[in-house]
Design a protein around this motif. Structure first.
Motif, mmCIF file in Angstrom:
data_model
loop_
_atom_site.group_PDB
_atom_site.id
_atom_site.type_symbol
_atom_site.label_atom_id
_atom_site.label_comp_id
_atom_site.label_asym_id
_atom_site.label_seq_id
_atom_site.Cartn_x
_atom_site.Cartn_y
_atom_site.Cartn_z
ATOM 1 N N PRO A 43 0.786 -1.170 0.003
ATOM 2 C CA PRO A 43 -0.028 0.032 0.156
ATOM 3 C C PRO A 43 1.083 1.176 0.000
ATOM 4 O O PRO A 43 2.096 1.056 0.022
ATOM 5 C CB PRO A 43 -0.876 -0.205 1.193
ATOM 6 N N ASP A 44 0.090 2.359 0.074
ATOM 7 C CA ASP A 44 0.941 3.606 -0.170
ATOM 8 C C ASP A 44 1.516 3.902 1.106
ATOM 9 O O ASP A 44 0.960 3.379 2.120
ATOM 10 C CB ASP A 44 -0.202 4.817 -0.205
ATOM 11 N N ASN A 45 2.682 4.655 1.042
ATOM 12 C CA ASN A 45 3.677 5.076 2.194
ATOM 13 C C ASN A 45 3.993 3.717 3.477
ATOM 14 O O ASN A 45 4.258 4.242 4.244
ATOM 15 C CB ASN A 45 2.929 6.001 3.067
ATOM 16 N N ALA A 46 4.267 2.648 2.653
ATOM 17 C CA ALA A 46 4.452 1.548 3.379
ATOM 18 C C ALA A 46 5.931 1.354 3.499
ATOM 19 O O ALA A 46 6.330 0.481 4.603
ATOM 20 C CB ALA A 46 3.549 0.210 2.883
ATOM 21 N N LEU A 47 6.811 1.783 2.677
ATOM 22 C CA LEU A 47 8.224 1.459 2.935
ATOM 23 C C LEU A 47 9.241 2.623 3.349
ATOM 24 O O LEU A 47 8.837 3.665 2.888
ATOM 25 C CB LEU A 47 8.624 0.920 1.349
ATOM 26 N N SER A 48 10.128 2.057 3.778
ATOM 27 C CA SER A 48 11.162 3.166 4.013
ATOM 28 C C SER A 48 12.340 3.175 2.979
ATOM 29 O O SER A 48 13.157 4.289 2.713
ATOM 30 C CB SER A 48 12.060 3.005 5.354
ATOM 31 N N ALA A 49 12.560 2.034 2.178
ATOM 32 C CA ALA A 49 13.445 2.004 1.020
ATOM 33 C C ALA A 49 13.105 1.000 0.096
ATOM 34 O O ALA A 49 12.461 -0.061 0.439
ATOM 35 C CB ALA A 49 15.033 1.831 1.628
ATOM 36 N N VAL A 50 13.489 1.465 -1.216
ATOM 37 C CA VAL A 50 13.370 0.168 -2.579
ATOM 38 C C VAL A 50 14.920 0.404 -2.814
ATOM 39 O O VAL A 50 15.327 1.393 -3.199
ATOM 40 C CB VAL A 50 12.584 0.824 -3.435
ATOM 41 N N HIS A 51 15.262 -0.948 -3.277
ATOM 42 C CA HIS A 51 16.572 -1.084 -3.660
ATOM 43 C C HIS A 51 16.517 -2.004 -5.012
ATOM 44 O O HIS A 51 15.873 -2.845 -5.211
ATOM 45 C CB HIS A 51 17.624 -1.936 -2.880
ATOM 46 N N VAL A 52 17.236 -1.343 -6.079
ATOM 47 C CA VAL A 52 17.344 -2.003 -7.379
ATOM 48 C C VAL A 52 18.804 -1.864 -7.813
ATOM 49 O O VAL A 52 19.390 -1.037 -8.049
ATOM 50 C CB VAL A 52 16.395 -1.325 -8.469
#
Length: 213
Positions: free
Chosen positions: A106-115
């Motif tokens: 859902p919206d605003n659920a993560l502190s970071a995304v790594h690719v």
């Protein structure tokens, strides 16, 4: 260069705390069903052999980490390396990372995304298959909370430049922020196995960080 064959997994190793398929993730989204503690969550799209997940979970125990990998054998291999170290703040998921962000998180659920080091799909007619597309970036921006970060590394300069242009044109991220290269302290002190191989070959790595304001 193709991937090397993976070692066989210990059939006695219990992966139940560290492995799920995409279909087994809770819907509606509820990370408390996946992790032993309530903590900020970071997601890696394309986790490969799991070196980043392992090292991140060890060095940042106050966060939870989920890595999603489309190849089942690599997802299970990652789960095994997490299970061997009893890392309850890291989870390997077999499935499509684009679907994970688009359909489940859902919206605003993560502190970071790594690719890290995504497939560049070299031929122009295949560029539409690249992970870092306009719809994917929109989902990354949506699922990150305020001050959430997108980390993107590649060894392909053209892909790096094109992605930075795409991010600037279609998102409100602050960045790109420079990410300095640090000398490894030991043989596996790299973000991923691909980074290790690239740097040992003395090839350049292009890194950028973005922040959701």
């Amino acid at each position: 260069m193709g991937r090397r064959a993976l070692p066989k997994l210990d059939p006695q190793l219990n992966l139940s705390a560290n492995f799920r398929t995409l279909e087994e993730l809770p819907q509606p989204w509820n990370p408390s069903e996946l992790f032993a503690m309530d903590a900020p969550l970071e997601i890696e799209v394309g986790s490969g052999k799991g070196l980043f997940l392992q090292n991140a979970a060890l060095t940042c125990p106050e966060h939870n980490f989920l890595g999603i990998e489309v190849a089942q054998k690599y997802a299970r291999f990652t789960a095994a390396r997490l299970a061997k170290r009893d890392l309850r703040n890291a989870l390997a998921v077999h499935g499509d990372g684009l679907r994970l962000l688009r359909e489940i998180v859902p919206d605003n659920a993560l502190s970071a995304v790594h690719v890290y080091f995504p497939d560049p799909w070299w031929k122009k007619r295949h560029h539409k298959r690249r992970v870092l597309s306009e719809p994917f970036l929109a989902d990354v921006y949506r699922t990150l909370g305020p001050q959430g970060k997108l980390h993107f590394w590649t060894d392909v300069k053209a892909y790096f430049d094109a992605t930075l242009e795409l991010i600037a044109a279609h998102t409100d991220f602050e960045g790109p922020l420079a990410v300095p290269e640090k000398p490894p302290e030991h043989d596996l002190d790299f973000r991923t196995h691909f980074e290790r191989r690239t740097r040992l070959n003395e090839d350049p790595v292009y890194r950028a960080e973005f922040i959701k304001e």
